[in-house]
Design a protein around this motif. Structure first.
Motif, PDB file in Angstrom:
ATOM      1  N   SER A   1       6.186 -11.327 -14.601  1.00  0.00           N
ATOM      2  CA  SER A   1       5.288  -9.983 -14.159  1.00  0.00           C
ATOM      3  C   SER A   1       5.179  -9.294 -15.057  1.00  0.00           C
ATOM      4  O   SER A   1       6.034  -8.774 -15.780  1.00  0.00           O
ATOM      5  CB  SER A   1       5.808  -9.735 -12.808  1.00  0.00           C
ATOM      6  N   LEU A   2       3.913  -8.468 -15.074  1.00  0.00           N
ATOM      7  CA  LEU A   2       3.987  -7.141 -15.772  1.00  0.00           C
ATOM      8  C   LEU A   2       3.470  -6.175 -14.546  1.00  0.00           C
ATOM      9  O   LEU A   2       2.389  -6.205 -14.114  1.00  0.00           O
ATOM     10  CB  LEU A   2       2.545  -7.522 -16.649  1.00  0.00           C
ATOM     11  N   LEU A   3       4.245  -4.928 -14.712  1.00  0.00           N
ATOM     12  CA  LEU A   3       3.923  -3.964 -13.899  1.00  0.00           C
ATOM     13  C   LEU A   3       3.511  -2.871 -14.921  1.00  0.00           C
ATOM     14  O   LEU A   3       4.075  -2.408 -15.805  1.00  0.00           O
ATOM     15  CB  LEU A   3       5.059  -3.297 -13.170  1.00  0.00           C
ATOM     16  N   CYS A   4       2.181  -2.289 -14.645  1.00  0.00           N
ATOM     17  CA  CYS A   4       1.577  -1.366 -15.508  1.00  0.00           C
ATOM     18  C   CYS A   4       1.234  -0.123 -14.650  1.00  0.00           C
ATOM     19  O   CYS A   4       0.688  -0.319 -13.770  1.00  0.00           O
ATOM     20  CB  CYS A   4       0.155  -1.790 -16.278  1.00  0.00           C
ATOM     21  N   ILE A   5       2.009   1.039 -15.107  1.00  0.00           N
ATOM     22  CA  ILE A   5       1.737   2.354 -14.131  1.00  0.00           C
ATOM     23  C   ILE A   5       0.953   3.195 -15.240  1.00  0.00           C
ATOM     24  O   ILE A   5       1.439   3.540 -16.178  1.00  0.00           O
ATOM     25  CB  ILE A   5       3.010   3.051 -13.854  1.00  0.00           C
TER      26      ILE A   5
ATOM     27  N   GLY B   1      -2.660 -13.208 -11.802  1.00  0.00           N
ATOM     28  CA  GLY B   1      -1.558 -13.309 -10.603  1.00  0.00           C
ATOM     29  C   GLY B   1      -0.251 -12.834 -11.136  1.00  0.00           C
ATOM     30  O   GLY B   1       0.746 -12.592 -10.399  1.00  0.00           O
ATOM     31  N   HIS B   2      -0.039 -12.502 -12.438  1.00  0.00           N
ATOM     32  CA  HIS B   2       1.126 -11.834 -13.045  1.00  0.00           C
ATOM     33  C   HIS B   2       1.076 -10.562 -13.300  1.00  0.00           C
ATOM     34  O   HIS B   2       2.077  -9.867 -13.790  1.00  0.00           O
ATOM     35  CB  HIS B   2       1.546 -12.809 -14.532  1.00  0.00           C
ATOM     36  N   VAL B   3      -0.125  -9.728 -13.201  1.00  0.00           N
ATOM     37  CA  VAL B   3      -0.037  -8.461 -13.429  1.00  0.00           C
ATOM     38  C   VAL B   3      -0.021  -7.602 -12.052  1.00  0.00           C
ATOM     39  O   VAL B   3      -1.077  -7.823 -11.368  1.00  0.00           O
ATOM     40  CB  VAL B   3      -1.488  -7.992 -14.176  1.00  0.00           C
ATOM     41  N   GLU B   4       0.382  -6.424 -12.119  1.00  0.00           N
ATOM     42  CA  GLU B   4       0.076  -5.448 -11.034  1.00  0.00           C
ATOM     43  C   GLU B   4      -0.065  -4.066 -11.756  1.00  0.00           C
ATOM     44  O   GLU B   4       0.747  -3.723 -12.766  1.00  0.00           O
ATOM     45  CB  GLU B   4       1.417  -5.399 -10.203  1.00  0.00           C
ATOM     46  N   PHE B   5      -1.213  -3.590 -11.416  1.00  0.00           N
ATOM     47  CA  PHE B   5      -1.466  -2.158 -11.992  1.00  0.00           C
ATOM     48  C   PHE B   5      -1.423  -1.206 -11.036  1.00  0.00           C
ATOM     49  O   PHE B   5      -2.057  -1.308  -9.746  1.00  0.00           O
ATOM     50  CB  PHE B   5      -3.071  -2.140 -12.596  1.00  0.00           C
ATOM     51  N   LEU B   6      -0.669  -0.330 -11.313  1.00  0.00           N
ATOM     52  CA  LEU B   6      -0.749   1.041 -10.259  1.00  0.00           C
ATOM     53  C   LEU B   6      -1.459   2.105 -10.961  1.00  0.00           C
ATOM     54  O   LEU B   6      -0.676   2.725 -12.042  1.00  0.00           O
ATOM     55  CB  LEU B   6       0.942   1.392  -9.845  1.00  0.00           C
ATOM     56  N   ARG B   7      -2.288   2.829 -10.200  1.00  0.00           N
ATOM     57  CA  ARG B   7      -2.779   3.939 -10.942  1.00  0.00           C
ATOM     58  C   ARG B   7      -2.175   5.296 -10.102  1.00  0.00           C
ATOM     59  O   ARG B   7      -2.460   5.190  -9.039  1.00  0.00           O
ATOM     60  CB  ARG B   7      -4.466   3.858 -10.633  1.00  0.00           C
ATOM     61  N   GLY B   8      -1.379   5.841 -10.955  1.00  0.00           N
ATOM     62  CA  GLY B   8      -0.975   7.259 -10.489  1.00  0.00           C
ATOM     63  C   GLY B   8       0.173   7.659 -11.313  1.00  0.00           C
ATOM     64  O   GLY B   8       0.467   6.887 -12.445  1.00  0.00           O
TER      65      GLY B   8
ATOM     66  N   TRP C   1       5.286  -1.476 -18.434  1.00  0.00           N
ATOM     67  CA  TRP C   1       4.496  -0.480 -19.209  1.00  0.00           C
ATOM     68  C   TRP C   1       4.534   0.802 -18.609  1.00  0.00           C
ATOM     69  O   TRP C   1       3.752   1.100 -17.636  1.00  0.00           O
ATOM     70  CB  TRP C   1       3.341  -1.094 -19.583  1.00  0.00           C
ATOM     71  N   ALA C   2       5.055   1.677 -19.210  1.00  0.00           N
ATOM     72  CA  ALA C   2       4.919   3.256 -18.658  1.00  0.00           C
ATOM     73  C   ALA C   2       3.986   4.282 -19.649  1.00  0.00           C
ATOM     74  O   ALA C   2       4.578   4.319 -20.771  1.00  0.00           O
ATOM     75  CB  ALA C   2       6.224   3.820 -18.441  1.00  0.00           C
ATOM     76  N   ASP C   3       3.263   4.622 -19.229  1.00  0.00           N
ATOM     77  CA  ASP C   3       2.235   5.704 -19.901  1.00  0.00           C
ATOM     78  C   ASP C   3       2.128   6.700 -19.078  1.00  0.00           C
ATOM     79  O   ASP C   3       1.373   6.858 -18.160  1.00  0.00           O
ATOM     80  CB  ASP C   3       0.817   5.005 -20.314  1.00  0.00           C
TER      81      ASP C   3
END
Length: 193
Positions: free
Chosen positions: A37-41, A65-72, A94-96
């Motif tokens: 999984s990749l979690l991108c925030i 199916g392996h990526v979750e993107f959180l806008r915030g 990934w934290a930006d």
């Protein structure tokens, strides 16, 4: 994908003696049976942001199916996303964010969710004064108070895009200690290649 080509009998790169004969075992799971999984925030507030396109690119590559993107805000995700998560469930975080001197605080809160061997990638860490201070503390191994990372639990590397002036770097921190406290070791899959 490699597995699909192999199933269809169209994959030739594994015909060599150094290939992996059981490509079907790769599937969608890791050794532990969990999906990668990749979690991108990202708050997407930068005027030329591209992070929101990550899901689109993943879809094109059949990886959505392996990526979750959180806008915030990354700190908001601590109570919304991570509240119900188990420790060691994120392969790549990934934290930006514009945390500046709050990076260590954030890292101390999310580090437990990164699985052994997984990575925390913090964006814009070299040419921004406040995040650079955190990066230098990580490099020196200053300890949890300054970095949010337990000493001896990680390996790090920072990358710079020298052709850009802003938003041009990242620090990758790999978790090198398992949940049992023993050193993490990557599995071996081949002998020669």
């Amino acid at each position: 994908r490699i597995v699909d080509l192999e199933r269809e009998g169209r994959l030739r790169m594994l015909d060599y003696p150094f290939g992996t004969p059981n490509v079907e075992e790769w599937g969608d799971a890791t050794e532990s049976g969990r999906r990668s999984s990749l979690l991108c925030i990202d708050n997407c507030e930068h005027q030329k942001e591209t992070a929101s396109g990550a899901v689109h690119v993943a879809r094109i590559l059949s990886l959505d199916g392996h990526v979750e993107f959180l806008r915030g805000d990354a700190f908001d995700a601590l109570s919304t996303h991570f509240a119900d998560s188990d420790d060691g469930t994120v392969d790549l975080l990934w934290a930006d964010f514009g945390l500046g001197d709050r990076v260590a605080d954030y890292v101390s809160r999310v580090w437990r969710y990164v699985r052994p061997g997984g990575m925390l990638v913090v964006h814009s860490t070299l040419t921004n004064r406040r995040t650079r201070e955190w990066t230098e503390a990580v490099r020196r191994g200053d300890g949890e108070g300054a970095t949010g990372l337990p000493p001896g639990s990680y390996a790090d590397v920072s990358l710079l895009e020298p052709h850009k002036r802003y938003q041009n770097s990242m620090t990758v921190v790999q978790k090198r200690v398992g949940s049992d406290g023993r050193p993490y070791r990557e599995p071996l899959y081949s002998e020669y290649a």
